[in-house]
Design an enzyme around this catalytic site. Structure first.
Site, short mmCIF file in Angstrom:
data_model
loop_
_atom_site.label_atom_id
_atom_site.label_comp_id
_atom_site.label_asym_id
_atom_site.label_seq_id
_atom_site.Cartn_x
_atom_site.Cartn_y
_atom_site.Cartn_z
N TYR A 8 0.87 -1.17 0.00
CA TYR A 8 0.00 0.00 0.00
C TYR A 8 0.91 1.22 0.00
O TYR A 8 1.61 1.49 0.99
CB TYR A 8 -0.88 -0.07 1.24
CG TYR A 8 -1.95 0.98 1.42
CD1 TYR A 8 -2.18 2.00 0.51
CD2 TYR A 8 -2.76 0.93 2.56
CE1 TYR A 8 -3.16 2.93 0.70
CE2 TYR A 8 -3.76 1.87 2.77
CZ TYR A 8 -3.95 2.87 1.84
OH TYR A 8 -4.94 3.80 2.04
N LYS A 11 -1.44 -1.18 -4.17
CA LYS A 11 -2.50 -0.22 -3.88
C LYS A 11 -1.87 1.16 -3.87
O LYS A 11 -1.10 1.51 -2.96
CB LYS A 11 -3.17 -0.54 -2.54
CG LYS A 11 -4.37 0.34 -2.23
CD LYS A 11 -4.98 -0.03 -0.89
CE LYS A 11 -6.16 0.88 -0.56
NZ LYS A 11 -6.71 0.63 0.79
#
Length: 312
Positions: free
Chosen positions: A142, A166
């Site tokens: 992420y 992400k």
């Protein structure tokens, strides 16, 4: 049993909904409500779920609570659902959490944004390599909270075990450059929800995390279909109906100067207005104040009207 790697990649090409953590009045976790939310969202068509994510109040959960919440999510959902569980902290603590998640068969590890004050790109890549070496379960880093180079993002796609990224930087140009230079088999996911879905899709993202779709999943599913079909006009219309509530999430709230402070509380209110379970929040997050609740209700009603006019 966890999903095969190729099916995890497939699930990342969709709408990833966050499973929020409802707390009761004593701030204890209400596991049955997590399960009910997950089952309802699955019935609505969602197949990708983020457990113990930022929106799940990851940093307010103990390590054992994270495992318990992830296990509740896995057990509540059919085997074709994809559950990503959040992982962060030191290499030692992260590998311990990964081992615990592996025992309950989560489908992928979402490696949380680094919370160190000082970072080195090569050191961060080594961190991911060490985590990947501790498990056969795929990783989804992420990227948020720092400004990495395109070279770093490109190298990240080539870390063994990384199947998706992400991406939550407000920089679509950098995303496009990284997608172009990176490994072809890594799925890029828009981590800034519906407002960025159209522009990030144009740069190579193949999925997106939910904003208002956490509680009105039909919006995200319709938006994903429009993007997949290249129907840019409809995609923009669907994105635009999400903007008022999403902009509300970015506000500071009362007696506060930090942007986004009410983001989680606003989504929990949206869940309750949609007939799902929101519950209380733990500090340092604050519940919505009465004026903020009234604004959330107005914006939700506006969203509901817009959904009725755009979605059959």
């Amino acid at each position: 049993m966890s999903l095969p790697v190729e099916q995890v990649r497939s699930r990342l090409r969709g709408v990833a909904v966050g499973l929020l953590t409802p707390f009761d009045d004593d701030l204890e976790i209400e596991h049955e409500k997590i399960a009910e939310n997950a089952q309802e969202l699955y019935d609505e068509g969602i197949r990708t779920f983020l457990a113990t994510a930022n929106i799940s109040e990851y940093h307010s959960l103990s390590a054992s609570e994270r495992v318990d919440v992830a296990e509740t999510s896995v057990e509540a959902l059919p085997s074709d659902a994809c559950v990503l569980a959040g992982v962060g902290g030191s290499t030692h603590n992260a590998t311990e959490l990964i081992a615990a998640y592996d025992r309950i068969d989560v489908d992928a590890m979402m490696i949380m944004p680094p919370d160190h004050t000082y970072l080195h790109e090569q050191g961060l890549l080594e961190y991911y390599r060490n985590l990947a070496s501790s498990t056969e379960t795929p990783l989804v880093p992420y990227v948020r909270g720092f400004d990495p180079s395109v070279d770093y993002l490109t190298s990240l796609t080539r870390v063994d075990g990384v199947v998706g990224i992400k991406y939550a930087l407000k920089d679509p140009v950098k995303l496009g450059a990284a997608v172009e230079a990176g490994a072809d088999d890594v799925v890029w996911v828009d981590g800034l929800a519906e407002p960025y879905a159209v522009s990030y899709w144009a740069e190579g993202a193949e999925g997106f995390s939910a904003g208002v779709s956490n509680f009105r999943p039909e919006v995200g599913l319709e938006l994903f279909d429009a993007l997949s079909e290249g129907d840019w006009e409809r995609a923009c219309e669907l994105r635009n109906i999400c903007l008022p509530y999403q902009n509300f999430r970015d506000e500071t709230g009362q007696d506060n100067a930090i942007a986004g402070a009410i983001s989680v509380s606003a989504v929990k209110k949206g869940l309750e207005l949609a007939g799902l379970h929101g519950g209380n929040v733990r500090e340092p997050i604050r519940t919505l104040q009465p004026e903020e609740e009234r604004k959330a209700e107005r914006l939700y009603n506006q969203l509901e009207d817009d959904i009725e006019s755009l979605i059959d």
